[in-house]
Enzyme design. Sequence first.
Site, short mmCIF file in Angstrom:
data_model
loop_
_atom_site.label_atom_id
_atom_site.label_comp_id
_atom_site.label_asym_id
_atom_site.label_seq_id
_atom_site.Cartn_x
_atom_site.Cartn_y
_atom_site.Cartn_z
N SER A 266 0.86 -1.19 0.00
CA SER A 266 0.00 0.00 0.00
C SER A 266 0.89 1.23 0.00
CB SER A 266 -0.86 0.01 1.26
OG SER A 266 0.00 0.13 2.39
N LYS A 267 0.28 2.36 -0.23
CA LYS A 267 1.05 3.59 -0.26
C LYS A 267 1.70 3.84 1.11
CE LYS A 267 0.74 8.50 -1.31
NZ LYS A 267 1.95 8.61 -0.51
N ARG A 268 0.93 3.59 2.16
CA ARG A 268 1.42 3.83 3.51
C ARG A 268 2.62 2.98 3.84
NH1 ARG A 268 -2.68 2.99 7.44
NH2 ARG A 268 -1.24 2.51 9.10
N ALA A 270 4.52 1.50 1.69
CA ALA A 270 5.67 1.84 0.85
C ALA A 270 6.40 3.05 1.43
CB ALA A 270 5.22 2.12 -0.57
N ASP A 271 5.63 4.05 1.80
CA ASP A 271 6.23 5.27 2.37
C ASP A 271 7.10 4.92 3.56
OD1 ASP A 271 5.18 6.94 0.56
OD2 ASP A 271 3.50 7.63 1.79
#
Length: 497
Positions: A266-268, A270-271
């Site tokens: 997910s973006k989270r 990955a960040d």
Amino acid sequence: MTLPVSSPVRVRFAPSPTGLLHIGGLRTALYNYLFAQKKGGTFVLRIEDTDQGRYVAEAEPDILDSLRWAGLKLDEGPGVGGPHAPYYQSQRKKRYQELAQQLVDEGKAYLAFDTADDIQAMRERLQAAGNASPTYNAATRLQMNNSLACSAAEVEEHLAAGTPFVIRLKVVPGERVLFEDAIRGPVAFDTEGIDDQVLLKSDGLPTYHLANVIDDHDMAITHVIRGEEWLPSTPKHLLLYKAFGWRPPQMAHLPLILSPNGGKLSKRNADRMGIPVSVQQYRAEGYEPEALINFLAFLGWNPGTEQELFSLDELVDAFSIERVGSAGVQFNLEKLAWFNAQHLRQLPLAELAQRVRPELEKAGYEVEDAYLQNVVQAMRERIHRRSDVVNDGRYFFEDPVEYDEKGVAKRWKPDSATLMRLLAETLLSHPDFNAKSLDDAIHAFAEENEVGLGRIMAPVRLALTGVMSGPSVFEMMEVLGREICNRRLKRAAERLG
Ligand code: GLU
């Protein structure tokens, strides 16, 4: 259920313009592109912009720019046009409305006047009665405020009063939707689990399902290649194809991209792990398009051989849907770094120099093309990203401002300053300032002065670069040239004593 083999292959990439194109999106575009190219087919871009709440104006230019950067040429779509224009769903509203109405007229869909509160009340009522996931479907629709439950007169009244309504598909319970996914094989869903999905919203705009199906049909799409997250939508789409009496395209759902420690990337997620998400971020971090493409190609597909390095054209030749796996694939940033280094090394010198130049400009350095080509030639085997040329090879663009402390402590000896001054003098009159002859000259110099080669080479490297690692000293000297070498040898002698 699949189309006859004879129909020319047409695939589409159908992003919603809700933000910057992310790498998962680029992978979907890539697989569609490869498949189309391989089959001599057509690669279409369609902008699915019916969700006005999530619309982001920069998204579409970013999608186009990212595809161009990656080398995925469109055959049809925004910017290139084509026989099925417009390629924007927001401009095809009338068509969706007409077809939704057609389904209503045929008794396959109905008008629903329920408010959000009505639907909430139904959910609560059913939950209280022990139904864990109540939906708007055959079991509930007759208790709701819609054209199936109301009398014709009541419906007329609603319409005359302008009561907002949506159009819902009348899903027949007790059926099975079966299809053959090109990647996962046979897939089955029971209609029991499918709600009477909204096709047309109260603002007259279609939902994703309706617009997607109508466009894929109208644009003669033969293969739908998209991410696994759309798999649950597929039975809904197939019910729509059936309702319209159309033949559905072949479906192929790409495997999920997993985070390095499992779970969906997910973006989270990955960040948190420092994994860039948008294609733009990869560009900004200095990844080469060839490398990102090669990397993404392997995120779900493999050629079945040992070969790992592929150009886009080679991928086209090697690609087949049959070799795409269905199991989730783990994202691995180190692998991308490896691909990046490999592809950088393979670039023609002039091209590599051109890609490095903006990095120089950022750092405020100005050099001639010929010089820069010599620098990248010397550095190419050592760099992983284009910015490494500047970060690791700063000494090619300015005199060292300081000297590696540990290196000095270990390799700069009491006689180093004298030796460097002597060497500088010797080299001033050295005939050909090239790596080969410098190699000979420095060997001879060491012999003459009765010191080991290491006593010369390490201080020379320090004097010229300020650091202890880099390309071959001789090669570097040739690139830097006589004047600079002379100056730096003397300067180091002065400053390090
Ligand atoms: N608009 C959808 C998306 O954003 C398209 C999904 C599909 O390919 O059907 O990915």
